[in-house]
Design an enzyme around this catalytic site. Sequence first.
Site, short mmCIF file in Angstrom:
data_model
loop_
_atom_site.label_atom_id
_atom_site.label_comp_id
_atom_site.label_asym_id
_atom_site.label_seq_id
_atom_site.Cartn_x
_atom_site.Cartn_y
_atom_site.Cartn_z
N VAL A 6 -23.11 -2.38 -36.42
CA VAL A 6 -22.26 -1.03 -36.15
C VAL A 6 -20.90 -1.65 -35.73
CG1 VAL A 6 -22.12 0.75 -34.75
CG2 VAL A 6 -24.40 0.07 -35.41
N ASP B 98 -32.39 -1.04 -19.75
CA ASP B 98 -31.13 -2.08 -19.59
C ASP B 98 -29.90 -1.08 -19.95
OD1 ASP B 98 -29.75 -4.26 -19.26
OD2 ASP B 98 -30.29 -5.13 -20.61
N ASP C 119 -30.39 -3.23 -27.11
CA ASP C 119 -31.44 -3.82 -26.26
C ASP C 119 -32.38 -2.86 -25.46
OD1 ASP C 119 -30.12 -6.21 -26.93
OD2 ASP C 119 -28.70 -6.29 -25.37
N GLU D 34 -35.44 -3.89 -24.81
CA GLU D 34 -36.60 -4.81 -24.39
C GLU D 34 -37.07 -4.34 -22.81
OE1 GLU D 34 -35.00 -8.44 -25.47
OE2 GLU D 34 -33.33 -8.20 -23.99
#
Length: 374
Positions: A134, A240, A258, A260
């Site tokens: 992106v 996060d 992100d 995770e």
Amino acid sequence: MSSLASDADEGREIARPTRSQRDPEWLRERLNAWIKTRAGDDAEVTEVVLPSANGMSSETLLAEALIDGAPQSLVVRVAPVAESDPVFPSYDLDGQYRLIEHVAATTDVPLPRLWWSEPDPAPLGAPFFVMSRVDGRVPPDVMPYTFSSWVTEATPDERAEMARRSVEVLTRIHAAPIEGSGVEPPREGETPLQAHLRRLRDFYEWASRDGVSSPLIERGFAWAEEHRPAETETVLCWGDSRIGNIIYDGFTPAAVLDWEMATVGPRELDIAWMIFIHRFFQDITELAGLDGLPDFLTRDQVATDYLAASGHQPHNLDYFTLYSALIHAVVMYRIQTRAIHFGQAEAPADPDDMIMHRKTLEAMLAGTYWGSIK
């Protein structure tokens, strides 16, 4: 526990030693062979680059490819190889892919286009997934965006818009259904916050398995258990939730990255993490004698913006910002134990010195931190 990569960044190079790297040409050849099995024999990977600012958990590859005759700029997220002594004990890349797919299908959260997930480690030596790159800009971690960056160069009105729109992203994520997300639920009899604390404790015990522990972290756990608040509505949390994990088009979020750390729990987990991580960078900046951005992503303004966007008044932010500091302390501790393992740092006489924001966590536990913020 899932990855808690808040990227404390002075340790980024230590945390990612050269032995964890893969050879770009080897990767290109392997990825090229694999992509033909997904996109046809005419597909081709023409280039693979390992960015110098790769993260401390999964590795990120940048690839250029031809798919159906059209050029595509791709991002490949790859689980770390075992010999790199990974920061976290396990990596579920396919689970992250399925979660992003779920959020994309059920919300209007801005996300990269997903292509494929490959849970088989054979093609690249570890599981991975592929998504589109992106275009946009990301608040830098090195040096932190609070030092000198496009964020500090923006006008106050532009930063206020950026903060407001970033907080709005949290409200969109929190609207996603938990069912179908694949995120690990609490155990029977646990509340979501109890489950989060248990997983954080498990991660800390794994990180300190050599027998060296941090008295400050132990105090933090005791405080978090003793002061654990009554829980409000449970939502899907990004985890996060920091602006360094958002690609911006101007000052508008264009892609959320992100996942995770994703979990289920009180929405204040995300709200407080966004507040704390900015304060972490701001405190570093002030220690360097610079002004930074003291009026950006303040606790009161984030809470106000969240209420305006969602109708939900954030609760117990003293608790959840301290808990964010504890999460970050455990991650910093693990990063430093890993650096010591690779011989790129020496073990300090005081284990608490392995926590970069030690003074902040100590002040929060003493109840003096927020009173010192102008």
